[in-house]
Enzyme design. Structure first.
Site, PDB file in Angstrom:
ATOM      1  N   ASP A 149      22.093  26.008 -45.213  1.00  0.00           N
ATOM      2  CA  ASP A 149      22.192  24.959 -44.214  1.00  0.00           C
ATOM      3  C   ASP A 149      21.406  23.719 -44.618  1.00  0.00           C
ATOM      4  OD1 ASP A 149      23.787  26.523 -42.648  1.00  0.00           O
ATOM      5  OD2 ASP A 149      22.184  27.196 -41.306  1.00  0.00           O
ATOM      6  N   TYR A 205      16.176  36.512 -49.479  1.00  0.00           N
ATOM      7  CA  TYR A 205      15.641  35.279 -48.911  1.00  0.00           C
ATOM      8  C   TYR A 205      14.127  35.409 -48.766  1.00  0.00           C
ATOM      9  CZ  TYR A 205      20.170  33.217 -47.668  1.00  0.00           C
ATOM     10  OH  TYR A 205      21.407  32.651 -47.715  1.00  0.00           O
TER      11      TYR A 205
END
Length: 538
Positions: A149, A205
């Site tokens: 994003d 992540y």
């Protein structure tokens, strides 16, 4: 290269940009390579306008983009601008890293600055993609392993495409064309059917967070008062937090030492709620109180006991679970909400410029939009409020929650993992798609372009403190039909909001043990057999 044939920037005209007053960050790009199925972790947004305004706007943007894209390879008469000799293309995997600051995400999106746009321009300028193919990613079979994003970083990501790789110095030339905050770590030859998204086994992540985020809410905040009322009514409903109580007592003591009374604090609170009561005096007091609070939070050092609770909460995400509450618009019965988390770990605390931080590593098969940030947000709330760890597993059930998502500031994609396909690539005579050979360069890049930006932004803007202060002061959304977060944390939801779960529990009690066991065996999702990989959107 002659200036007349330099690749032109594909930027929309100002008139088109004015048409696009709202940018859909994760919108499907016009001339993208595909693979952007909204049902898989990326919800359709903006298509509910009854007057079709959004659709018309997107159509105008697409038409403008098409026109500019064609202008890259055709002249005004529609004749090809270039007639370059055809050169052989090979399927490759490009291992990349980037700092997402200043970019509207990874994926190409007309009218916005994205990582893929920079990469594609560099490929064309260096001759890795021919100028005749410079108007469309699909011509090069371009695909990314994971979307990120707006503002989200990646120490490692992968794009696969067909590329001209005759130049032995291609890697150096690419990095020379790219901004310093985007790097190509390596280029590996792969077989023709390789798809970096579909063949990615899992993704890792990292989330960086100051340890003071685990401190309990301010006792005078709405959440703090709610917790106190719950403890008074039921002392065993929440974990005891003597350390948290002592920290807030120290906070009040320091305020008193610096000449700020409880009445002053109340006066500032009232002025915050009602702007008509704000004066120069309350504004000055408010700034002084915030400075003292910031100073004390920066000096906070998390106890092993508090960190252990946070670790235990995160560990409950491991395995296959229904994460429908951890994204947008996902119903409990939607099978795509089930995701497989392989491992979650929390580092030992470390101090950067006076503030203590922790690093959270999340290794999962795939992720949905906002999933990681909501996972961190809920685990932090459980740790800081004394709520039962059962709240984590309750979130996987058919209840409806609006879980706050932790700030995007701390999130970065560590790397995609290709365990299964690497075995096949080795059999075909290719090298593994693996970031291990670039660990040193990647670590230096993270320190210089990612970690430092995260630390500096927090010091400047107090992003994490602002987020949790907002949560603590939230008084509720009357329009939300699910369970209020404060009630959920304190366990006040089951009596009125989780009736279906209670009915199921009641049925278990009235059924023979053999029937219950058989039903559970037939319906459970095993942890040892993860679901088919889905694209990451976090």
């Amino acid at each position: 290269m002659d200036s007349e044939i330099q690749v032109k920037d594909i930027q929309l005209d100002q008139a088109v940009e004015n048409e696009t007053s709202v940018v859909v960050e994760a919108g499907v790009p016009l001339q993208d390579a595909g693979g952007s199925d909204p049902k898989d972790g990326q919800q359709k947004r903006g298509f509910s306008d009854g007057d079709g305004g959004y659709v018309k706007k997107q159509k105008r943007i697409r038409e403008a983009w098409d026109e500019k894209a064609e202008a890259r390879i055709l002249d005004e008469s529609g004749n090809p601008l270039y007639n370059d000799p055809r050169r052989p293309k090979k399927k490759v995997a490009c291992l990349i890293g980037y700092c997402g600051t200043g970019y509207h995400g990874m994926q190409l999106n007309p009218g916005t600055k994205t990582i893929e746009y920079e990469l594609f321009e560099a490929f064309v300028k260096t001759g890795a993609i021919s100028r005749d193919n410079s108007n469309d990613l699909k011509k090069s079979s371009f695909m990314r392993a994971a979307r990120t994003d707006k503002g989200v970083h990646a120490a490692g990501n992968v794009v696969s495409l067909k590329m001209i790789v005759e130049d032995d110095n291609l890697l150096e030339k690419l990095n020379a064309e790219l901004p310093d905050q985007i790097r190509v770590w390596g280029i590996e030859r792969v077989n023709k059917s390789f798809d970096c998204r579909k063949m990615c086994s899992s993704r890792v992540y990292e989330y960086l967070m100051p340890s003071f985020c685990l401190l309990p809410p301010k006792p005078t905040s709405p959440l703090g008062k709610h917790l106190a009322e719950t403890l008074n009514a039921n002392p065993d409903s929440l974990r005891e937090d003597k350390e948290g109580v002592e920290w807030w007592e120290e906070y009040n003591r320091v305020l008193g030492e610096r000449g700020i009374s409880a009445e002053d604090v109340e006066k500032v609170l009232e002025a915050t709620i009602n702007s008509e009561l704000a004066t120069d005096e309350t504004d000055a007091l408010g700034k002084q109180i915030r400075r003292i609070g910031t100073e004390l939070r920066r000096n906070y050092r998390c106890t092993p006991e508090r960190l252990a609770v946070f670790r235990d909460a995160l560990k409950l995400y491991e395995g296959s679970h229904n994460f429908h509450n951890f994204t947008l618009g996902k119903h409990f019965k939607d099978p795509s909400g089930t995701r497989f988390m392989k491992d979650l770990t929390v580092s030992e605390p470390f101090v950067i410029e006076g503030t203590e931080w922790v690093s959270i590593k999340i290794h999962g098969q795939s992720f949905m939009l906002h999933q990681i940030r909501k996972m961190v947000g809920l685990a932090a709330l459980v740790a800081r409020t004394g709520a039962s760890l059962d709240r984590i597993t309750d979130s996987f059930t058919n209840i409806k929650l609006n879980i706050p998502k932790a700030p995007a500031l701390g999130l970065l994609l560590e790397q995609p993992v290709y365990e299964a396909i690497n075995t096949r690539l080795e059999k075909f005579g290719y090298k593994h798609v693996d970031f291990a050979p670039y660990e040193t360069e990647m670590l230096e890049f993270k320190k210089s372009f990612i970690y430092d930006k995260i630390y500096a932004e927090e010091i400047k803007e107090n992003v994490f403190y602002g987020f949790f202060s907002f949560i603590d002061g939230f008084v509720g959304n009357d329009g939300f039909k699910g369970i209020k977060m404060f009630d959920f944390l304190t366990g006040n939801f089951s009596k009125v909001n989780n009736g279906e779960k209670e009915v199921k529990e009641a049925k278990k009690k009235t059924q023979p043990a053999e029937t219950v066991a058989a039903t559970e065996e037939a319906t459970k999702v095993t942890e040892t057999e993860p679901l088919e990989a889905k694209p990451a959107t976090e």
